[in-house]
Design an enzyme around this catalytic site. Structure first.
Site, PDB file in Angstrom:
ATOM      1  N   LYS A 199       0.886  -1.185   0.000  1.00  0.00           N
ATOM      2  CA  LYS A 199       0.000   0.000   0.000  1.00  0.00           C
ATOM      3  C   LYS A 199       0.916   1.225   0.000  1.00  0.00           C
ATOM      4  O   LYS A 199       1.413   1.644   1.040  1.00  0.00           O
ATOM      5  CB  LYS A 199      -0.873  -0.027   1.251  1.00  0.00           C
ATOM      6  CG  LYS A 199      -2.214   0.677   1.117  1.00  0.00           C
ATOM      7  CD  LYS A 199      -2.165   2.149   0.798  1.00  0.00           C
ATOM      8  CE  LYS A 199      -1.902   3.007   2.010  1.00  0.00           C
ATOM      9  NZ  LYS A 199      -1.751   4.442   1.639  1.00  0.00           N
TER      10      LYS A 199
ATOM     11  N   GLU B  46       9.109   1.576  11.456  1.00  0.00           N
ATOM     12  CA  GLU B  46      10.189   2.559  11.309  1.00  0.00           C
ATOM     13  C   GLU B  46       9.513   3.924  11.313  1.00  0.00           C
ATOM     14  O   GLU B  46       8.821   4.288  10.367  1.00  0.00           O
ATOM     15  CB  GLU B  46      10.953   2.276  10.012  1.00  0.00           C
ATOM     16  CG  GLU B  46      12.317   2.932   9.992  1.00  0.00           C
ATOM     17  CD  GLU B  46      12.247   4.341   9.449  1.00  0.00           C
ATOM     18  OE1 GLU B  46      11.958   5.277  10.230  1.00  0.00           O
ATOM     19  OE2 GLU B  46      12.472   4.487   8.234  1.00  0.00           O
TER      20      GLU B  46
ATOM     21  N   CYS C  61      13.635  10.107   7.298  1.00  0.00           N
ATOM     22  CA  CYS C  61      13.498   9.551   8.655  1.00  0.00           C
ATOM     23  C   CYS C  61      14.799   9.696   9.428  1.00  0.00           C
ATOM     24  O   CYS C  61      14.799   9.974  10.617  1.00  0.00           O
ATOM     25  CB  CYS C  61      13.067   8.098   8.584  1.00  0.00           C
ATOM     26  SG  CYS C  61      14.039   7.122   7.444  1.00  0.00           S
TER      27      CYS C  61
ATOM     28  N   GLU D 295      10.171  15.818  15.593  1.00  0.00           N
ATOM     29  CA  GLU D 295      10.541  15.609  14.186  1.00  0.00           C
ATOM     30  C   GLU D 295       9.799  16.645  13.345  1.00  0.00           C
ATOM     31  O   GLU D 295       8.568  16.648  13.296  1.00  0.00           O
ATOM     32  CB  GLU D 295      10.154  14.201  13.744  1.00  0.00           C
ATOM     33  CG  GLU D 295      10.548  13.923  12.320  1.00  0.00           C
ATOM     34  CD  GLU D 295      10.218  12.507  11.868  1.00  0.00           C
ATOM     35  OE1 GLU D 295       9.040  12.136  11.851  1.00  0.00           O
ATOM     36  OE2 GLU D 295      11.171  11.771  11.518  1.00  0.00           O
TER      37      GLU D 295
HETATM   38  O1  TXE Z   1       2.318   9.836   7.854  1.00  0.00           O
HETATM   39  P1  TXE Z   1       1.439   8.550   8.021  1.00  0.00           P
HETATM   40  P2  TXE Z   1       2.054  11.188   7.048  1.00  0.00           P
HETATM   41  C1  TXE Z   1       6.285  11.461   9.783  1.00  0.00           C
HETATM   42  C2  TXE Z   1       6.710  12.906   9.517  1.00  0.00           C
HETATM   43  C3  TXE Z   1       5.471  13.505   8.903  1.00  0.00           C
HETATM   44  C4  TXE Z   1       4.376  12.779   9.648  1.00  0.00           C
HETATM   45  C5  TXE Z   1       3.039  12.703   8.945  1.00  0.00           C
HETATM   46  O2  TXE Z   1       7.018  13.522  10.746  1.00  0.00           O
HETATM   47  O3  TXE Z   1       5.389  14.885   9.111  1.00  0.00           O
HETATM   48  O4  TXE Z   1       4.875  11.476   9.827  1.00  0.00           O
HETATM   49  O5  TXE Z   1       3.182  12.130   7.646  1.00  0.00           O
HETATM   50  C6  TXE Z   1      -0.515   5.122   5.717  1.00  0.00           C
HETATM   51  N1  TXE Z   1      -3.649   2.486   8.807  1.00  0.00           N
HETATM   52  N2  TXE Z   1       6.733  10.561   8.721  1.00  0.00           N
HETATM   53  O6  TXE Z   1       0.705  11.694   7.387  1.00  0.00           O
HETATM   54  O7  TXE Z   1       0.017   8.876   8.324  1.00  0.00           O
HETATM   55  C7  TXE Z   1      -0.477   6.245   4.704  1.00  0.00           C
HETATM   56  O8  TXE Z   1      -1.464   6.038   3.702  1.00  0.00           O
HETATM   57  C8  TXE Z   1      -2.727   2.049   7.942  1.00  0.00           C
HETATM   58  C9  TXE Z   1       7.963   9.881   8.979  1.00  0.00           C
HETATM   59  O9  TXE Z   1       2.315  10.949   5.613  1.00  0.00           O
HETATM   60  O10 TXE Z   1       2.131   7.700   9.015  1.00  0.00           O
HETATM   61  C10 TXE Z   1       0.947   6.150   4.186  1.00  0.00           C
HETATM   62  O11 TXE Z   1       1.016   5.089   3.235  1.00  0.00           O
HETATM   63  N3  TXE Z   1      -1.969   2.858   7.197  1.00  0.00           N
HETATM   64  C11 TXE Z   1       8.265   8.887   7.969  1.00  0.00           C
HETATM   65  C12 TXE Z   1       1.723   5.758   5.451  1.00  0.00           C
HETATM   66  O12 TXE Z   1       0.763   5.197   6.340  1.00  0.00           O
HETATM   67  C13 TXE Z   1      -2.160   4.179   7.329  1.00  0.00           C
HETATM   68  C14 TXE Z   1       7.701   8.940   6.632  1.00  0.00           C
HETATM   69  C15 TXE Z   1       2.420   6.921   6.153  1.00  0.00           C
HETATM   70  O13 TXE Z   1       1.456   7.856   6.580  1.00  0.00           O
HETATM   71  C16 TXE Z   1      -3.108   4.702   8.234  1.00  0.00           C
HETATM   72  C17 TXE Z   1       6.471   9.668   6.532  1.00  0.00           C
HETATM   73  C18 TXE Z   1      -3.880   3.787   8.986  1.00  0.00           C
HETATM   74  N4  TXE Z   1      -4.792   4.191   9.867  1.00  0.00           N
HETATM   75  C19 TXE Z   1       6.043  10.457   7.560  1.00  0.00           C
HETATM   76  N5  TXE Z   1      -3.040   6.047   8.161  1.00  0.00           N
HETATM   77  C20 TXE Z   1       9.525   8.108   8.099  1.00  0.00           C
HETATM   78  N6  TXE Z   1       9.677   7.334   9.172  1.00  0.00           N
HETATM   79  O14 TXE Z   1      10.373   8.149   7.218  1.00  0.00           O
HETATM   80  C21 TXE Z   1      -2.092   6.369   7.262  1.00  0.00           C
HETATM   81  N7  TXE Z   1      -1.558   5.233   6.735  1.00  0.00           N
END
Ligand code: TXE
Length: 485
Positions: free
Chosen positions: A179, A254, A288, A387
């Site tokens: 996904k 992660e 990250c 972060e």
């Molecule tokens: O993250 P999400 P977002 C951090 C970074 C950023 C913040 C928000 O600080 O500002 O997160 O980003 C899926 N069940 N990182 O909103 O929501 C979503 O569709 C299952 C750090 O983008 O965590 C996407 O594919 N899946 C980071 C993925 O989760 C769900 C990288 C990431 O989205 C879901 C990105 C649910 N309920 C953001 N809700 C890193 N570690 O590198 C969302 N998703």
């Protein structure tokens, strides 16, 4: 008029077939460099996830499951070779979709190829043990795939994260449901096409774009999924783990970090500076493992800040295809998050040591932010604790080694740390004392790290990806004890 994409982006890949989502619904995909609609993607939901899990199980019970380890490895290596022939095209897609400057997209594509090569080569080299046991017994272990694995990937490094996660899972003989993020999934879809061209059996890799709370949540709740790997925010990671607990399946999380780089007075600053800058601005700070906190020994604090500031003033931000130092942020939402931290810095009276510039011809609809160096930040301030996920690097002064360790370990996160010193004993002491999953001494993230196990402690998550370690995560150890007299 923008060039058409090389494939229709609105389809899901299930059981080797591209088709509309079950509902027929779509989502707009934006180009972060100008805010325009780039394409429509499928709005996959629970029905598509259901079909994808069934297809993956079918592949395990069929052609994919019948392959031996060497055959799986050969397919992955063929995919790696195919990726290498399309580095420029993949970088172009990533530039349009993520807003990533072309040179960074190329590096990601090469890293994707490296993951596929590495895990392709490793597939037939994961061995068990024989265990000295009671007389008359032979005891041994081997590693079995979990079955259907779910992979939830964010938008910041789609190619690299898919490479390390799906590459390792396929090498161990799992079948995957991927996904990708709703903000960026073109290279995921491109990889699906590459996999098909290379002969990966239908159903071994299924791709369902869609919203996190719809397709993502459905994947985490599905009883047919036997392992989940997730990269993203802490809040969503906790939801993923809670959902996985309902089906008692293992998860790899992660969740990012606030990684420190510790600069001691004896450091080789000429060597350190490019890393100190790049680790904060790469992919516009949406990384990250960004080295977003620079901790500097007080004796050289002013000098380090001045040299960093000098470089920051030269940084240029612009459309991804212009291939400058930084592209835009991924979305209006992310732009809002980062802008609020910059407002907070000003309201708190923190010294803005330097900022880069946004190119005059950058389209007004793009999500641009100036890379910013904030010096003399108290270690407990929100800018030094949270972060930001944008090109905002804070510089913090420390007194002695103990002070440095206390500050470095003083956030909820623990992903990566960098240590810059010429003192070998100190480097080793710090490598032990720092609470995180990876420590780089006199470098930071050099070489891409395909081979190096990676993952965090604390709020940065748990489980290890990359290197051989990932193969252990994507398999379950079975012990067999045979009484033969
Ligand atoms: O993250 P999400 P977002 C951090 C970074 C950023 C913040 C928000 O600080 O500002 O997160 O980003 C899926 N069940 N990182 O909103 O929501 C979503 O569709 C299952 C750090 O983008 O965590 C996407 O594919 N899946 C980071 C993925 O989760 C769900 C990288 C990431 O989205 C879901 C990105 C649910 N309920 C953001 N809700 C890193 N570690 O590198 C969302 N998703």
């Amino acid at each position: 008029m923008a060039e058409p994409l090389p494939f229709p982006a609105h389809e899901v890949l299930i059981d080797g077939r591209w088709r509309d989502s079950a509902s027929g619904e779509r989502l707009p995909l934006l180009n972060p460099s100008d805010g325009s609609v780039l394409a429509e993607i499928a709005r996959g939901d629970a029905a598509d996830i259901d079909a994808a899990v069934a297809a993956a199980q079918g592949a395990l019970d069929g052609d994919w499951g019948r392959l031996n380890a060497a055959e799986r490895g050969r397919l992955l290596m063929a995919m790696g070779r195919a990726v290498l022939t399309q580095v420029d095209q993949l970088a172009h897609l990533e530039a349009l979709d993520v807003g990533k400057p072309l040179k960074q997209g190329r590096a990601d594509a090469v890293a994707l190829a490296r993951y596929l090569e590495f895990y392709g080569g490793a597939a037939d080299k994961v061995m068990g043990e024989t265990i000295p046991y009671l007389n008359g017994y032979t005891a041994l272990t081997w590693r079995e795939p979990h079955g259907v694995t779910g992979h939830i990937v964010p938008w910041n490094y789609p190619m690299q994260i898919i490479g390390r996660s799906v590459g390792a899972a396929l090498a161990m003989g799992n079948a995957c449901v991927l996904k990708p993020a709703e903000e960026a999934c073109l290279t995921a879809l491109a990889l699906g096409r590459i996999a098909q061209q290379c002969g990966l059996p239908a159903g071994a890799l299924n791709i369902v774009p869609g919203l996190g709370e719809e397709a993502g949540a459905a994947l985490t709740a599905h009883a047919g999924v036997k392992h989940l790997s997730f990269t993203g925010s802490v809040a969503t990671g906790r939801r993923v783990q809670a959902a996985a607990a309902q089906n008692t399946v293992p998860v790899t999380l992660e969740l990012g970090g606030k990684s420190p780089q510790l600069v001691f007075a004896d450091a080789d600053l000429d060597a350190a500076l490019p890393y100190l800058v790049n680790a904060g601005i790469q992919n516009a700070g949406q990384t990250c493992s960004a080295g977003s906190r620079i901790l500097v020994e007080r004796a050289r604090f002013d000098e380090v800040v001045e040299r960093l500031a000098h470089r920051y003033r030269t940084l240029r931000v612009g459309p991804a295809l212009a291939d400058l130092d930084l592209g835009p942020l991924i979305s209006k939402r992310q732009h809002g998050i980062v802008s609020r931290y910059l407002d907070l810095a000003r309201e708190s009276g923190l010294p803005i040591a330097a900022q880069g510039a946004i190119a005059a011809d950058a389209p007004p609809g793009g999500f641009y932010v100036q890379p910013t160096l904030v010096a003399g930040v108290p270690a407990a301030h929100a800018l030094a604790q949270e972060e930001i996920f944008g090109p905002v690097t804070v510089v913090i002064a420390f007194g002695d080694e103990a002070d440095a360790v206390r500050i470095a370990n003083g956030t909820p996160y623990g992903l990566v740390a960098g240590v810059w010193t010429r003192d070998g004993s100190r480097a080793l002491r710090l490598a032990r004392a720092l609470k995180c999953g990876q420590v780089f001494v006199n470098n930071y993230g050099a070489g891409g790290g395909v081979e190096l196990p990676f993952g965090g402690v604390g709020a940065s998550g748990h489980g290890r990806e990359k290197g051989f370690e990932a193969l252990y995560g994507f398999s379950a150890l079975k012990t067999v004890a045979i009484l033969h007299g």
